[in-house]
Each structure stands twice: as structure tokens, then as C-alpha cells.
Write a protein that holds these residues in place. Structure first.
Motif, PDB file in Angstrom:
ATOM      1  N   PRO A   1       5.036  -4.293   1.902  1.00  0.00           N
ATOM      2  CA  PRO A   1       4.983  -3.240   2.924  1.00  0.00           C
ATOM      3  C   PRO A   1       3.534  -3.028   3.352  1.00  0.00           C
ATOM      4  O   PRO A   1       2.610  -3.281   2.572  1.00  0.00           O
ATOM      5  N   LYS A   2       3.316  -2.553   4.567  1.00  0.00           N
ATOM      6  CA  LYS A   2       1.955  -2.438   5.098  1.00  0.00           C
ATOM      7  C   LYS A   2       1.084  -1.482   4.290  1.00  0.00           C
ATOM      8  O   LYS A   2      -0.131  -1.657   4.219  1.00  0.00           O
ATOM      9  N   SER A   3       1.691  -0.480   3.675  1.00  0.00           N
ATOM     10  CA  SER A   3       0.889   0.502   2.937  1.00  0.00           C
ATOM     11  C   SER A   3       0.692   0.122   1.477  1.00  0.00           C
ATOM     12  O   SER A   3      -0.259   0.556   0.844  1.00  0.00           O
ATOM     13  N   GLU A   4       1.615  -0.697   0.933  1.00  0.00           N
ATOM     14  CA  GLU A   4       1.583  -1.000  -0.495  1.00  0.00           C
ATOM     15  C   GLU A   4       0.960  -2.363  -0.776  1.00  0.00           C
ATOM     16  O   GLU A   4       0.736  -3.166   0.125  1.00  0.00           O
TER      17      GLU A   4
ATOM     18  N   ARG B   1      -4.467   7.034  -0.194  1.00  0.00           N
ATOM     19  CA  ARG B   1      -3.891   8.221  -0.834  1.00  0.00           C
ATOM     20  C   ARG B   1      -3.041   7.770  -2.011  1.00  0.00           C
ATOM     21  O   ARG B   1      -2.698   6.590  -2.139  1.00  0.00           O
ATOM     22  N   GLY B   2      -2.668   8.723  -2.864  1.00  0.00           N
ATOM     23  CA  GLY B   2      -1.836   8.403  -4.009  1.00  0.00           C
ATOM     24  C   GLY B   2      -0.410   8.087  -3.603  1.00  0.00           C
ATOM     25  O   GLY B   2       0.104   8.620  -2.612  1.00  0.00           O
ATOM     26  N   ASP B   3       0.246   7.211  -4.358  1.00  0.00           N
ATOM     27  CA  ASP B   3       1.661   6.906  -4.153  1.00  0.00           C
ATOM     28  C   ASP B   3       2.470   7.969  -4.886  1.00  0.00           C
ATOM     29  O   ASP B   3       2.587   7.941  -6.108  1.00  0.00           O
TER      30      ASP B   3
ATOM     31  N   ARG C   1      -0.341   4.391  -8.907  1.00  0.00           N
ATOM     32  CA  ARG C   1      -0.616   3.458  -7.814  1.00  0.00           C
ATOM     33  C   ARG C   1      -1.115   4.212  -6.575  1.00  0.00           C
ATOM     34  O   ARG C   1      -0.751   5.366  -6.343  1.00  0.00           O
ATOM     35  N   GLN C   2      -1.942   3.519  -5.798  1.00  0.00           N
ATOM     36  CA  GLN C   2      -2.489   4.084  -4.566  1.00  0.00           C
ATOM     37  C   GLN C   2      -1.975   3.304  -3.364  1.00  0.00           C
ATOM     38  O   GLN C   2      -1.641   2.118  -3.468  1.00  0.00           O
TER      39      GLN C   2
END
Length: 560
Positions: free
Chosen positions: A311-314, A460-462, A468-469
Motif C-alpha cells: 500500500p502507498k502508506s505502508e 505518523r504512527g500506524d 509500525r509507522q
């Protein structure tokens, strides 16, 4: 119809040479058992060669609509003693819940007679109404009219107030002049006239306000006739969604080894928020365990791997193994694994045991230490041993709070410690104003072609899977890292990293993310592949002495 037989997969090759696990996998931090690795290899071959369904995992170049997935394998033993494995995926694949070879969902909301589809259809109808109303050009028109009326009212009322101020000045001058030049009778007549003028202006202001209040009220009512309908529909949608969510939570019922069944509402009742996160129960791990318990199979070990583009954020690496997520799976698996002998949680062990902290510099005001890898900077939730505790023991007379800045537990390198309050205040000011120069050295998995660059990825934090961030352009805080290549080998690159900001896991994320270096730091068990250690070291630190303001530079070479 799913059954024990069509989801249980025997191994294609003999497993006589393998030893069975003595205890079940601790799902939140583990090394996959060799039999789970074999099962995952067979499942991956199946995903690559099957022709029964199609799903864009983003492995063929088309990443715009790609949806990577977490897959899981559960090593099980049937009542007859046969060893094999179960397979599952998180969420849906190819817009389906039911796929041959994979265990079914704990609750299939997509069946034709499911209340979910009927109620979701009702919610969709409201969404369509909302979309239609929101695009009504009258709303924009009435909003503009209301804004224009408010602005016209403001301008005219402000203009009249300025007129009144000027009128008061003129009348004051007239009274002062009349007091000296007019007879008493004429002066009384002048004052009465001026008073009448003042009252008239006040009445004009009152009438002006009343007029514009009415104009604005009419404009607001015209707009509210349309927006009230929108608000009503939104309230209906919110109520229907909440009701549907509660029904779904009741339908997701999970078994454990003792045959005890609990639904999501029961499971999350003891969690502070009480509300299960969206998607709870749809992950691979609870699906696998529920199916095993339902069909009387004994769970032996499990592993989950990512398949496809991240995913784009992860940060997710294709074919890499990952632990179960915390926010959704931890409460569910806590119920499901109750009573099962499980591997110890390695995160509860003190990683600093037997390690010492080298002091690089020391005076009456400050200390600079070389923190070992896998050593907490400050006490954690379950482990007190840390740089803070060791320094407190070493310097019991220190008046300062000791810790000025932190390093991640897995990162080694230089930390500055304040022994006095004055030193702490001075050092903190330097860190806040970013005058402290920090250089890290890292070994990354892959060969970088460029020699240097800058990474700007907000973070930011997950919330679903701490610690995970995520990279997040909407809610993330700015994070900037400058990097330079030091040397290259056939498979790895040694780099210098200069963080301008100090976000949690900043360097690890900036290296591993596809929009950063796209190569994880070697040994990164969160964003890459586990090794003997995380190959990240705070190598040099340049600052001013907190009291003498003398420039100071410290450097300790990495041990990797």
C-alpha cells in the motif's frame, strides 16, 4: 460448501525429516517454523499458477489499482494424525470471500440471503440521494446569496456607524460653539435639535440591522430547506451504519480450543474503546484458527506473508513474513489461543541483559555514551532496564533528568546525557533548534545507483499496528533525511544518513519505503528482513558544551 477435506492441504513432499513444533507460534513476533516455510512456498506456487480467479496484486507493473494481500498458513494435525496445512487471505480476493483451497470467512456477509447486502443496499440508496442533493446547483447559489447578503449588511452597517461617529463629532463642535455664542434660549433649542439628530441616526442603525437580519434570515431559510434534507439523510445513514456494524459484530463468532465461542462485541468489551476496528475478524489468522477448531484440527504453528505491491502508506515486502496486527487481531487471538501452549513472547525478555554501556566522554555537566543495539533508551511498558536506569545508577547525585534525546531500541550509537538541570535546558534547546548535527551510518539491503539525495516523507504512527509507522501526506508530520553513499558491495550499500527531523523510525521508514530508498536497512525486523541486528548506528554527534559553549564533536565507528 467448505468442509474439512477441501481446505486441508497435505504436503506435496514427505515431511518425515521435519520435527513438529513443540508449542504454538507466538503470533506477534516469530520466526516461521520450517514446515510453515514449506507450506508458504507451496501456497505461493499455487497463487502463481492457479487460473480459477484473477486479482491485481501489482506484480505485473499495473500498480494504480493494485491491492496486495496478507496470506496465512496454519500447520494443523487432523484427528487421524495426518499433518497438513490450511490457507487463508485477509479481506477479499477478486471481490470474493469464497475461493477454492482457502478457508471461508468466519461470517460471510456476501451470501445472497445475508442481511448485510440488504441493509448495505439501503445505505447505498441514501448515499445516492446525498450525492444527487450535494450536486444541486441551488445549494451553491443559495450559499453565494447568503454570503453576499452578509457582506452587504456588514458594509452598510459599518458605513452607517462611521457616519454616526462623524455626526457625533460635528454635534459636539456645534454644542461647544453654541455655548459661547448663543443665548440660553437658542442654546437649549440647539441642544434639542442635536439630540433629535442623534436619536434619528440610532433609529436608522436599528432599522438597518432589522432589515439586514430579515434579508439574511430569508437567505438562510432558503439554504436550510436544502441542507436540512442533507443533514437528515446523513443522520439516517449514520444510524443505519451503526446498527449494521453492531449486527456484523454479533455475527463474527470465534471458537477456541475448548469450544468456547465469543463474538466481536464480547471480545472487545474489555478494550478501552470497546469498539472493534473496521475489518476485525477478516484477517488470515482468526480465519485459520476458527476453521481448525470448527473441524477438530489441532493448530501446530502459523505464519503470515505479504503478496504483491505494498500500500502507498505502508512498507510491505513481497513474500516477506509479518506478525499478526495488534489492534484487530490481538484481542481476538487472545480469546482463540486461550489454553494453548505457546512460544514465549520474546518482547518480554530484557534485550539489555548482560550488555554494558561504554562512556565516550564525561564531565560534571554531561556524559556521552555509546548505546548498544537492542537496548532501550528509556524504560518500556514491561522492561525497566534502559540507558536511563543505568545512568541513574551510575550517577545517583545527578540533578538533571538525564535523557535529552533518544535512539530506537534496535539502533546503536551516541547519546548525550545531562547531569544537571542547567545542562539539560541548554542541550534540549540545541536539539529543539536543530543545531545539533547527527550522522548515522547504515547498511541497506540493495545497491543504490545514485550517490546522494534528500528524502521528504511525512510520517505518523500506524494506529492499527503499533509500533509500525506510516507515510501519510494527510495527517503525517514532516520528516526529512539527507543521505550519501559511502561504499557499495554486490548486494548491499553503506550510507550516511542525516535526519533533519527526529520522527519515530524515521530512518528505517525513509530507507525501506518505495518513495524513499526502497531498500530496507539490513536486519530491520519491522520494515525488512530480520538479521543478527539492525545495521543502523548513530556514528557522530556535534554540539556545543551546555555550559562553556565550546564546540564538541564525538564519533564512534559502527561495529558492523
Amino acid at each position: 460448501m467448505h468442509s474439512q477435506e477441501n481446505c486441508f492441504t497435505p504436503f506435496k513432499e514427505s515431511i518425515d525429516a521435519y520435527s513438529l513444533p513443540e508449542q504454538f507460534t507466538f503470533p506477534f513476533y516469530y520466526e516461521p517454523h520450517p514446515l510453515c516455510l514449506l507450506a508458504a512456498k507451496e501456497l505461493q506456487h499455487h497463487i502463481e499458477t492457479q487460473t480459477q480467479w484473477q486479482h491485481n496484486f501489482g506484480l505485473t507493473g499495473n500498480t494504480d489499482t493494485a491491492i496486495g494481500k496478507m496470506f496465512g498458513v496454519l500447520l494443523v494435525q487432523k484427528k487421524c494424525g495426518e499433518i497438513g496445512y490450511l490457507s487463508a487471505f485477509s479481506g477479499k480476493i477478486a471481490d470474493k470471500n469464497l475461493i477454492p483451497k482457502f478457508v471461508p470467512p468466519v461470517f460471510d456477509m456476501l451470501t445472497e440471503d445475508s442481511f448485510f447486502l440488504a441493509e448495505q443496499s439501503e445505505i447505498n440508496a441514501i448515499n445516492n440521494q446525498l450525492q444527487s442533493l450535494q450536486t444541486n446547483p441551488k445549494i451553491a447559489e443559495f450559499k453565494m446569496v447568503l454570503a453576499e447578503e452578509k457582506e452587504a449588511a456588514r458594509v452598510q452597517i459599518e458605513s452607517h456607524r462611521e457616519t454616526m461617529i462623524e455626526g457625533r463629532k460635528v454635534r459636539k463642535a456645534q454644542r461647544e460653539s453654541g455655548a459661547n455664542e448663543l443665548s440660553p434660549a437658542d442654546f437649549l433649542q440647539l441642544k434639542a435639535q442635536l439630540s433629535t439628530e442623534s436619536i434619528k441616526e440610532k433609529y436608522q442603525l436599528r432599522d438597518l440591522k432589522l432589515y439586514w437580519d430579515e434579508q439574511i434570515k430569508t437567505a438562510q431559510q432558503n439554504l436550510l430547506q436544502l441542507t436540512n434534507e442533507l443533514d437528515l439523510l446523513r443522520s439516517q445513514r449514520k444510524a443505519l451504519s451503526a446498527s449494521l456494524q453492531q449486527k456484523l459484530f454479533e455475527q463474527y463468532r470465534f471458537l477456541n480450543t475448548d469450544g468456547v465461542e465469543k463474538n466481536l462485541n464480547d471480545i472487545f468489551n474489555d478494550i478501552p474503546d470497546h469498539t472493534p476496528p473496521a475489518g476485525s475478524g477478516e484477517c488470515a489468522a482468526p480465519k485459520l484458527l476458527h476453521y481448525a477448531f470448527k473441524w477438530g484440527m489441532k493448530p501446530l504453528a502459523m505464519a503470515e506473508f505479504w503478496w504483491g505491491a505494498a500500500p502507498k502508506s505502508e512498507i510491505r515486502q513481497h513474500k516477506n513474513f509479518y506478525p499478526a496486527c495488534k489492534s484487530k487481531c490481538q484481542p481476538i487471538l487472545g480469546h482463540m489461543l486461550k489454553g494453548i501452549a505457546m512460544d514465549e513472547n520474546p518482547l518480554l525478555a530484557n534485550p539489555a541483559e548482560g550488555k554494558t554501556i561504554d562512556i565516550v566522554y564525561q564531565d560534571d555537566d554531561m556524559v556521552v555514551v555509546n548505546k548498544p543495539a537492542e537496548f532501550l533508551s528509556v524504560p518500556g511498558k514491561t522492561i525497566e532496564d534502559s540507558v536511563y536506569l543505568r545512568m541513574k545508577q551510575r550517577f545517583p547525585e545527578a540533578t538533571g533528568p538525564l535523557i535529552v534525546h533518544r535512539l530506537d531500541m534496535s539502533t546503536s550509537g551516541l547519546m548525550v546525557i545531562a547531569l544537571t538541570k542547567r545542562a539539560n535546558k541548554s542541550l534540549q534547546k540545541q536539539f529543539i533548534s536543530r543545531t545539533v548535527q547527527k550522522r548515522y551510518v547504515a547498511l541497506i539491503d540493495g545497491v543504490l545507483e545514485q550517490d546522494e539525495g534528500i528524502i521528504n516523507l511525512p510520517m505518523r504512527g500506524d494506529l492499527d499496528d503499533r509500533p509500525r509507522q506510516l507515510v501519510c501526506y494527510e495527517h503525517g508530520k514532516p520528516a526529512e533525511t539527507t543521505w550519501q553513499v559511502v561504499e557499495r558491495s554486490n548486494t548491499q550499500t553503506k550510507v550516511y544518513l542525516h535526519p533533519k527531523t527526529g520522527r519515530t523510525h524515521q530512518l528505517r521508514v525513509h530507507c525501506a519505503h518505495s518513495l524513499g530508498l526502497n531498500m530496507p536497512i539490513s536486519g530491520d525486523d519491522l520494515y525488512g528482513h530480520k538479521a543478527s541486528r539492525l545495521h543502523l548506528h548513530a556514528e557522530s554527534l556535534t554540539l556545543e558544551h551546555p555550559i562553556t559553549h565550546e564546540p564538541m564533536r564525538f564519533q564512534v565507528e559502527a561495529e558492523f
